[in-house]
Design an enzyme around this catalytic site. Structure first.
Site, PDB file in Angstrom:
ATOM      1  CE1 TYR A 117      36.225 -11.456  12.633  1.00 48.62           C
ATOM      2  CE2 TYR A 117      34.738 -12.955  11.513  1.00 48.62           C
ATOM      3  CZ  TYR A 117      35.050 -12.174  12.601  1.00 48.62           C
ATOM      4  OH  TYR A 117      34.173 -12.121  13.668  1.00 48.62           O
ATOM      5  CB  SER A 167      34.482 -16.693  22.049  1.00 45.48           C
ATOM      6  OG  SER A 167      35.261 -16.104  21.045  1.00 45.48           O
ATOM      7  N   PRO A 168      31.840 -19.340  22.274  1.00 47.23           N
ATOM      8  CG  PRO A 168      30.466 -20.895  21.190  1.00 47.23           C
ATOM      9  CD  PRO A 168      31.311 -19.669  20.938  1.00 47.23           C
ATOM     10  CG  LEU A 169      33.549 -24.272  22.222  1.00 46.28           C
ATOM     11  CD1 LEU A 169      34.077 -25.020  21.012  1.00 46.28           C
ATOM     12  CD2 LEU A 169      33.035 -25.252  23.269  1.00 46.28           C
ATOM     13  CG  PHE A 174      41.389 -21.805  28.529  1.00 42.56           C
ATOM     14  CD1 PHE A 174      42.767 -21.637  28.422  1.00 42.56           C
ATOM     15  CD2 PHE A 174      40.866 -22.098  29.774  1.00 42.56           C
ATOM     16  CE1 PHE A 174      43.595 -21.758  29.528  1.00 42.56           C
ATOM     17  CE2 PHE A 174      41.680 -22.227  30.894  1.00 42.56           C
ATOM     18  CZ  PHE A 174      43.058 -22.056  30.765  1.00 42.56           C
TER      19      PHE A 174
END
Length: 343
Positions: free
Chosen positions: A66, A214-216, A220
């Site tokens: 990252y 990326s649970p959201l 999006f």
């Protein structure tokens, strides 16, 4: 009915795996602070780290790739100030090309792992990494070498617990036979449920926690944007993700109506419903689930942690269940390094 918008103080805790550390039931993904989602206000990001800890978030997740190490360096002062209060997770395995930042390679060989862990320890300013993940798997390197080397790091006191990311159920079992795996990190959300095919079952069997990234749905599912190419900054990597542009994006935006319906019922945001659904996977499947939504804003941390106190009823779960099966587009433009390519 649970009220999603209210606060409620510190979040509950959960144990990672059978013998792992106890952490807040929701962690913080730190990737976006340094790269991928456009420009960052560093002062606001530091406030976000402190706000998260105040709310009971103790699992902070980064990786050496990252920002090509910049994210670990950014976290170092926070780690120093709160070393005994947090569980620090980082990853190795994705090698970047300094001449072309968009290029990626995957390395799991012993020499590379030792080089990577020393770099992460130095950048993070710590003597030990609490949870050390293999970020991506190179199937040409046997687990006896890769996880075997990671196990040596545990014996040497440089790492406390081991994790894997983007492996399938068979690979999780093979790795765990070399050394106990504490957590497996995979994408898991209302938009991405392929992890349920083999990984979740193996994790239940082995006593391994699942840490959904990326649970959201990379934002999006919050309704924050409907077409990445038209609405997001040029530097935002979501502009290159198949699900978020063109006809796929228009189709997928239409799948959010059940999320809106549940959000209205709970006086919650769309993002809170999406996170509540992920949290309830723990009860559905019978294993520890600690999602790591990423944000650079303290207000979003408060919103996200409040979602851990929302319970969706069976009818609401039925509304949400068909969404993943209807999503158009792959998770990444190139799925070659994901476990699905090896199933």
């Amino acid at each position: 009915m649970t009220d999603g918008r209210s606060g409620g103080g510190r979040i509950a805790t959960e144990r990672l795996g059978t013998d792992g550390p106890t952490v807040g039931v929701q962690g913080l993904g730190c990737m976006g602070i340094s790269e991928f989602y456009g420009d960052t206000d560093e002062a606001a990001a530091r406030e976000t780290l402190e706000a998260a800890l105040d709310l009971g978030v103790t699992l902070f997740d980064t990786a050496d790739m990252y920002g090509s190490g910049a994210n670990e360096e950014f976290l170092a002062p926070f780690v120093k100030a709160h070393r005994d209060e947090i569980t620090l997770a980082t990853k190795y395995g994705i090698e970047r090309d300094t001449a072309d930042p968009t290029r990626r390679g995957v390395r799991n060989d012993a020499a590379y792992i030792r080089q990577a862990v020393e770099g992460s320890l130095r950048r993070l300013g710590t003597e030990v990494i609490d949870l050390y993940y293999m970020h991506r798997r190179d199937p040409a390197v046997p687990f006896a070498e890769s996880v075997g080397t990671m196990a040596e790091l545990v014996a040497e006191g440089k790492v406390r617990y081991l994790g894997l990311s983007e492996v399938n159920g068979r690979e999780l079992r093979e790795a765990n036979a070399v050394h106990p795996i504490t957590a497996v990190q995979s994408e898991w959300s209302l938009f991405s449920r392929d992890v349920e095919k083999s990984v979740v079952g193996a994790a239940v069997e082995l006593g391994v926690a699942v840490v959904p990234y990326s649970p959201l749905g990379r934002g999006f599912l919050t309704g924050a944007f409907q077409d990445a190419a038209a609405e997001l900054e040029q530097s935002d990597f979501r502009r290159r993700q198949p699900r978020f542009t063109g006809e796929n994006a228009r189709h997928n935006a239409g799948l959010l109506d059940p999320v809106r319906k549940a959000a209205k019922a709970h006086d919650a945001t769309l993002g809170q419903i999406a996170l509540a659904w992920v949290h309830q996977r723990a009860a559905v499947h019978g294993l520890p689930v600690v999602p790591i939504p990423g944000t650079r804003k303290a207000s979003r941390v408060a919103e996200n942690t409040a979602a851990s106190r929302i319970t969706l009823d069976p009818t609401e779960l039925e509304w949400l269940d068909p969404i993943a099966g209807a999503v158009a587009g792959d998770r990444y433009a190139n799925m070659a390094d994901s476990w699905t390519a090896r199933e």
